[in-house]
Design a protein around this motif. Structure first.
Motif, PDB file in Angstrom:
ATOM      1  N   LYS A  81      -4.452 -12.267  21.280  1.00 56.97           N
ATOM      2  CA  LYS A  81      -5.341 -13.319  21.001  1.00 56.97           C
ATOM      3  C   LYS A  81      -4.621 -14.081  19.748  1.00 56.97           C
ATOM      4  O   LYS A  81      -3.834 -13.551  19.025  1.00 56.97           O
ATOM      5  CB  LYS A  81      -6.572 -12.938  20.643  1.00 56.97           C
ATOM      6  CG  LYS A  81      -6.866 -12.009  19.365  1.00 56.97           C
ATOM      7  CD  LYS A  81      -8.519 -11.786  19.376  1.00 56.97           C
ATOM      8  CE  LYS A  81      -8.847 -10.859  18.199  1.00 56.97           C
ATOM      9  NZ  LYS A  81     -10.118 -10.960  17.892  1.00 56.97           N
ATOM     10  N   GLY A 123      -1.135  -5.533  14.365  1.00 58.21           N
ATOM     11  CA  GLY A 123      -2.223  -4.183  14.260  1.00 58.21           C
ATOM     12  C   GLY A 123      -1.633  -2.953  14.051  1.00 58.21           C
ATOM     13  O   GLY A 123      -0.285  -2.759  14.381  1.00 58.21           O
ATOM     14  N   ALA A 124      -2.283  -2.075  13.504  1.00 57.87           N
ATOM     15  CA  ALA A 124      -1.847  -0.685  13.233  1.00 57.87           C
ATOM     16  C   ALA A 124      -0.914  -0.100  14.154  1.00 57.87           C
ATOM     17  O   ALA A 124      -1.291  -0.406  15.541  1.00 57.87           O
ATOM     18  CB  ALA A 124      -2.983   0.202  12.934  1.00 57.87           C
ATOM     19  N   SER A 141       0.266  -2.639   4.718  1.00 56.50           N
ATOM     20  CA  SER A 141      -0.824  -1.283   4.829  1.00 56.50           C
ATOM     21  C   SER A 141       0.036  -0.274   4.578  1.00 56.50           C
ATOM     22  O   SER A 141       1.227  -0.246   4.814  1.00 56.50           O
ATOM     23  CB  SER A 141      -1.395  -1.401   6.258  1.00 56.50           C
ATOM     24  OG  SER A 141      -2.573  -2.495   6.086  1.00 56.50           O
ATOM     25  N   LYS A 172     -13.362 -13.452  13.871  1.00 56.71           N
ATOM     26  CA  LYS A 172     -13.705 -11.729  13.822  1.00 56.71           C
ATOM     27  C   LYS A 172     -12.485 -11.213  13.070  1.00 56.71           C
ATOM     28  O   LYS A 172     -12.760 -10.265  12.414  1.00 56.71           O
ATOM     29  CB  LYS A 172     -13.552 -11.456  15.445  1.00 56.71           C
ATOM     30  CG  LYS A 172     -13.761  -9.700  15.362  1.00 56.71           C
ATOM     31  CD  LYS A 172     -14.381  -9.098  16.723  1.00 56.71           C
ATOM     32  CE  LYS A 172     -14.527  -7.715  16.745  1.00 56.71           C
ATOM     33  NZ  LYS A 172     -13.269  -7.047  16.649  1.00 56.71           N
ATOM     34  N   THR A 173     -11.159 -11.564  13.609  1.00 53.95           N
ATOM     35  CA  THR A 173      -9.752 -11.133  13.041  1.00 53.95           C
ATOM     36  C   THR A 173     -10.118 -11.460  11.515  1.00 53.95           C
ATOM     37  O   THR A 173      -9.765 -10.749  10.453  1.00 53.95           O
ATOM     38  CB  THR A 173      -8.542 -11.811  13.441  1.00 53.95           C
ATOM     39  OG1 THR A 173      -8.755 -11.934  14.851  1.00 53.95           O
ATOM     40  CG2 THR A 173      -7.386 -11.047  12.983  1.00 53.95           C
ATOM     41  N   ASP A 192       0.599  -1.260   0.016  1.00 52.69           N
ATOM     42  CA  ASP A 192      -0.162  -0.015  -0.012  1.00 52.69           C
ATOM     43  C   ASP A 192       0.678   1.231  -0.056  1.00 52.69           C
ATOM     44  O   ASP A 192       2.064   1.266   0.083  1.00 52.69           O
ATOM     45  CB  ASP A 192      -1.021  -0.088   1.236  1.00 52.69           C
ATOM     46  CG  ASP A 192      -2.150   0.320   0.806  1.00 52.69           C
ATOM     47  OD1 ASP A 192      -2.449   1.421   0.013  1.00 52.69           O
ATOM     48  OD2 ASP A 192      -3.351  -0.205   1.309  1.00 52.69           O
ATOM     49  N   THR A 212     -12.183  -8.797   9.770  1.00 49.00           N
ATOM     50  CA  THR A 212     -11.537  -7.690   9.979  1.00 49.00           C
ATOM     51  C   THR A 212     -10.533  -7.520   8.466  1.00 49.00           C
ATOM     52  O   THR A 212     -10.328  -6.396   8.219  1.00 49.00           O
ATOM     53  CB  THR A 212     -10.839  -7.380  11.309  1.00 49.00           C
ATOM     54  OG1 THR A 212     -11.525  -7.632  12.177  1.00 49.00           O
ATOM     55  CG2 THR A 212     -10.409  -6.053  11.358  1.00 49.00           C
ATOM     56  N   ILE A 265      -0.552  -6.283  18.848  1.00 51.81           N
ATOM     57  CA  ILE A 265      -0.868  -4.742  18.945  1.00 51.81           C
ATOM     58  C   ILE A 265       0.114  -4.223  19.749  1.00 51.81           C
ATOM     59  O   ILE A 265       1.189  -4.627  20.423  1.00 51.81           O
ATOM     60  CB  ILE A 265      -2.354  -4.467  19.769  1.00 51.81           C
ATOM     61  CG1 ILE A 265      -2.051  -5.010  21.068  1.00 51.81           C
ATOM     62  CG2 ILE A 265      -3.522  -5.361  18.742  1.00 51.81           C
ATOM     63  CD1 ILE A 265      -3.540  -4.408  21.832  1.00 51.81           C
ATOM     64  N   GLY A 271      -0.417  -3.946   9.603  1.00 49.61           N
ATOM     65  CA  GLY A 271      -1.510  -2.779   9.777  1.00 49.61           C
ATOM     66  C   GLY A 271      -0.659  -1.448   9.251  1.00 49.61           C
ATOM     67  O   GLY A 271       0.499  -1.245   9.275  1.00 49.61           O
ATOM     68  N   GLY A 272      -1.378  -0.293   9.183  1.00 51.63           N
ATOM     69  CA  GLY A 272      -0.948   0.840   9.041  1.00 51.63           C
ATOM     70  C   GLY A 272       0.131   1.358   9.652  1.00 51.63           C
ATOM     71  O   GLY A 272      -0.107   1.185  11.074  1.00 51.63           O
TER      72      GLY A 272
HETATM   73  C1  LIG Z   1      -5.466  -5.956  14.784  1.00 52.33           C
HETATM   74  C2  LIG Z   1      -6.957  -5.615  14.015  1.00 52.33           C
HETATM   75  C3  LIG Z   1      -6.778  -6.464  12.664  1.00 52.33           C
HETATM   76  C4  LIG Z   1      -8.125  -6.036  14.732  1.00 52.33           C
HETATM   77  O1  LIG Z   1      -8.090  -7.487  14.970  1.00 52.33           O
HETATM   78  P1  LIG Z   1      -9.409  -8.091  15.656  1.00 52.33           P
HETATM   79  O2  LIG Z   1      -9.013  -9.616  15.697  1.00 52.33           O
HETATM   80  O3  LIG Z   1     -10.683  -7.700  15.101  1.00 52.33           O
HETATM   81  O4  LIG Z   1      -9.214  -7.679  17.074  1.00 52.33           O
HETATM   82  P2  LIG Z   1     -10.214  -6.993  18.153  1.00 52.33           P
HETATM   83  O5  LIG Z   1     -11.001  -5.830  17.520  1.00 52.33           O
HETATM   84  O6  LIG Z   1     -11.108  -8.119  18.679  1.00 52.33           O
HETATM   85  O7  LIG Z   1      -9.184  -6.394  19.163  1.00 52.33           O
HETATM   86  C5  LIG Z   1      -8.415  -7.096  20.318  1.00 52.33           C
HETATM   87  C6  LIG Z   1      -8.102  -6.170  21.226  1.00 52.33           C
HETATM   88  O8  LIG Z   1      -6.931  -5.605  20.746  1.00 52.33           O
HETATM   89  C7  LIG Z   1      -7.065  -4.093  20.822  1.00 52.33           C
HETATM   90  N1  LIG Z   1      -6.584  -3.462  19.746  1.00 52.33           N
HETATM   91  C8  LIG Z   1      -6.617  -3.896  18.346  1.00 52.33           C
HETATM   92  N2  LIG Z   1      -6.072  -3.248  17.534  1.00 52.33           N
HETATM   93  C9  LIG Z   1      -5.323  -2.457  18.131  1.00 52.33           C
HETATM   94  C10 LIG Z   1      -4.457  -1.485  17.892  1.00 52.33           C
HETATM   95  N3  LIG Z   1      -4.156  -1.402  16.497  1.00 52.33           N
HETATM   96  N4  LIG Z   1      -3.865  -0.853  18.793  1.00 52.33           N
HETATM   97  C11 LIG Z   1      -4.169  -0.945  19.965  1.00 52.33           C
HETATM   98  N5  LIG Z   1      -5.184  -2.003  20.559  1.00 52.33           N
HETATM   99  C12 LIG Z   1      -5.717  -2.553  19.299  1.00 52.33           C
HETATM  100  C13 LIG Z   1      -8.544  -3.930  20.886  1.00 52.33           C
HETATM  101  O9  LIG Z   1      -8.899  -2.877  21.565  1.00 52.33           O
HETATM  102  C14 LIG Z   1      -8.941  -5.235  21.662  1.00 52.33           C
HETATM  103  O10 LIG Z   1      -8.802  -4.930  22.927  1.00 52.33           O
HETATM  104  P3  LIG Z   1      -9.904  -5.349  24.120  1.00 52.33           P
HETATM  105  O11 LIG Z   1      -9.896  -6.891  23.994  1.00 52.33           O
HETATM  106  O12 LIG Z   1      -9.040  -4.925  25.445  1.00 52.33           O
HETATM  107  O13 LIG Z   1     -11.090  -4.700  23.943  1.00 52.33           O
HETATM  108  C15 LIG Z   1      -6.972  -4.054  13.819  1.00 52.33           C
HETATM  109  O14 LIG Z   1      -7.303  -3.706  15.175  1.00 52.33           O
HETATM  110  C16 LIG Z   1      -6.026  -3.405  13.077  1.00 52.33           C
HETATM  111  O15 LIG Z   1      -4.977  -3.075  13.773  1.00 52.33           O
HETATM  112  N6  LIG Z   1      -6.172  -3.442  11.565  1.00 52.33           N
HETATM  113  C17 LIG Z   1      -5.223  -2.804  11.000  1.00 52.33           C
HETATM  114  C18 LIG Z   1      -5.950  -1.891  10.122  1.00 52.33           C
HETATM  115  C19 LIG Z   1      -5.035  -1.163   9.129  1.00 52.33           C
HETATM  116  O16 LIG Z   1      -4.121  -0.876   9.449  1.00 52.33           O
HETATM  117  N7  LIG Z   1      -5.558  -1.071   8.047  1.00 52.33           N
HETATM  118  C20 LIG Z   1      -4.666  -0.395   6.955  1.00 52.33           C
HETATM  119  C21 LIG Z   1      -5.777  -0.195   5.554  1.00 52.33           C
HETATM  120  S1  LIG Z   1      -4.240   0.591   4.770  1.00 52.33           S
END
Ligand SMILES: CC(C)(COP(=O)(O)OP(=O)(O)OC[C@H]1O[C@@H](n2cnc3c(N)ncnc32)[C@H](O)[C@@H]1OP(=O)(O)O)[C@@H](O)C(=O)NCCC(=O)NCCS
Length: 278
Positions: free
Chosen positions: A261, A198-199, A154, A266-267, A136, A270, A235, A180-181
């Protein structure tokens, strides 16, 4: 491959003298092999990553013995680099999409069919990007980094290289990983298949990773970089600095990373890749 390997090791370690014609005969072959993915800086062998240090030597020798060249397209679009490292000779038949806007793929790296590169991105020498991966905007694939298939790097994620500062182990991103980003993955870190970073997560040899599921701490050791387990969801985290009374008094935190995790449905929802984009 063996004659090339022996030649570069001997020349790098100064066991033989430099001869310009001989060097460029070897170097031309080397670049063709890197561009076609037949030579890699590291490759999976029996479920382990084998690092080919001689590849880095060959690349460094290309810098050392290359001359500065004016590659300018015209009087306003000017650039200068070693003549040994022009742009990658990628063709439309390679089935790589390079969306216009400032992306550079240097020669000496492999980009497989189905890869999409959003602008601007930089893919440096020695890198390998597997089929159907997405690179990206503002992403860096550093020198010798190995990126697997169906990986999503990302926006603004930085995959460090090995040339400078000096690093021995390339960063490895295995198949089906999402970075992630704004992540930074450096210093020989291996992201095992299916992991989700994670981002905003930074991973280096010095960052401890707290696995909250298995209650253990993952660290790099003397010979290997950090290894993030398969399907881990990582994360950014922080931990208290307890080394001095001052740090304790001021409640100072330093960076770490957390495995919160392992990938679940769910992941998967996402991070699902969009087929229509490929
Ligand atoms: C990690 C990610 C994929 C989520 O995965 P998921 O399996 O849906 O994770 P969940 O939403 O169940 O989160 C699990 C826990 O991690 C935390 N968490 C997830 N991503 C996080 C992040 N980047 N920073 C801090 N905490 C984060 C959530 O708040 C949650 O905490 P809790 O259990 O205490 O509530 C998503 O947060 C992420 O970072 N995606 C990347 C998005 C991106 O960069 N896109 C770019 C497009 S160019």
């Amino acid at each position: 491959m063996e004659p090339l390997k022996d030649y570069f090791i001997n020349l790098y370690e100064q066991k033989i003298d430099y001869d310009k014609d001989e060097f460029f005969r070897h170097f031309e072959k080397f670049i063709i092999l890197l561009n076609s993915g037949r030579v890699r800086a590291a490759e999976p062998v029996d479920d382990r990553w084998k690092v080919h240090r001689w590849v880095k030597y060959g690349i460094l020798l290309g810098f050392k013995h290359g001359d500065s060249k004016d590659f300018s397209l015209n009087s306003t679009f000017r650039y200068f680099d070693k003549h040994t490292y022009p742009l990658n000779p990628v063709q439309i038949s390679d089935q790589v999409r390079i969306v216009p806007g400032g992306t550079t793929i240097r020669t000496g790296c492999y980009v497989a069919a189905g890869v999409v590169i959003m602008p601007p991105a930089y893919i440096n020498v020695g890198a390998y990007v597997g089929a159907n991966s997405m690179i990206d905007s503002h992403a860096l694939v550093g020198s010798c980094a190995q990126v697997g298939e169906r990986v999503h790097l990302s926006a603004a994620s930085q995959i460090g290289g090995v040339l400078e500062p000096v690093g021995a182990l390339p960063v490895i991103i295995e198949n089906d990983v999402l970075v992630g980003g704004n992540c930074g993955i450096y210093e020989g870190t291996v992201i095992s298949k299916g992991a989700v970073i994670g981002a905003g997560t930074i991973l280096t040899r010095s960052i401890p990773v707290y696995d909250l599921v298995n209650e253990k701490i993952i660290r790099a050791d003397q010979n290997n970089g950090l290894v993030i387990p398969e399907n881990a969801v990582v994360i950014p985290g922080s931990r208290p600095v307890v080394k001095s009374e001052f740090a304790k008094k001021e409640n100072i935190q330093s960076a770490c990373a957390l495995i919160v995790k392992y990938r679940d449905s769910k992941t998967d929802r996402t991070v699902a890749l969009e087929e229509a984009l490929r």
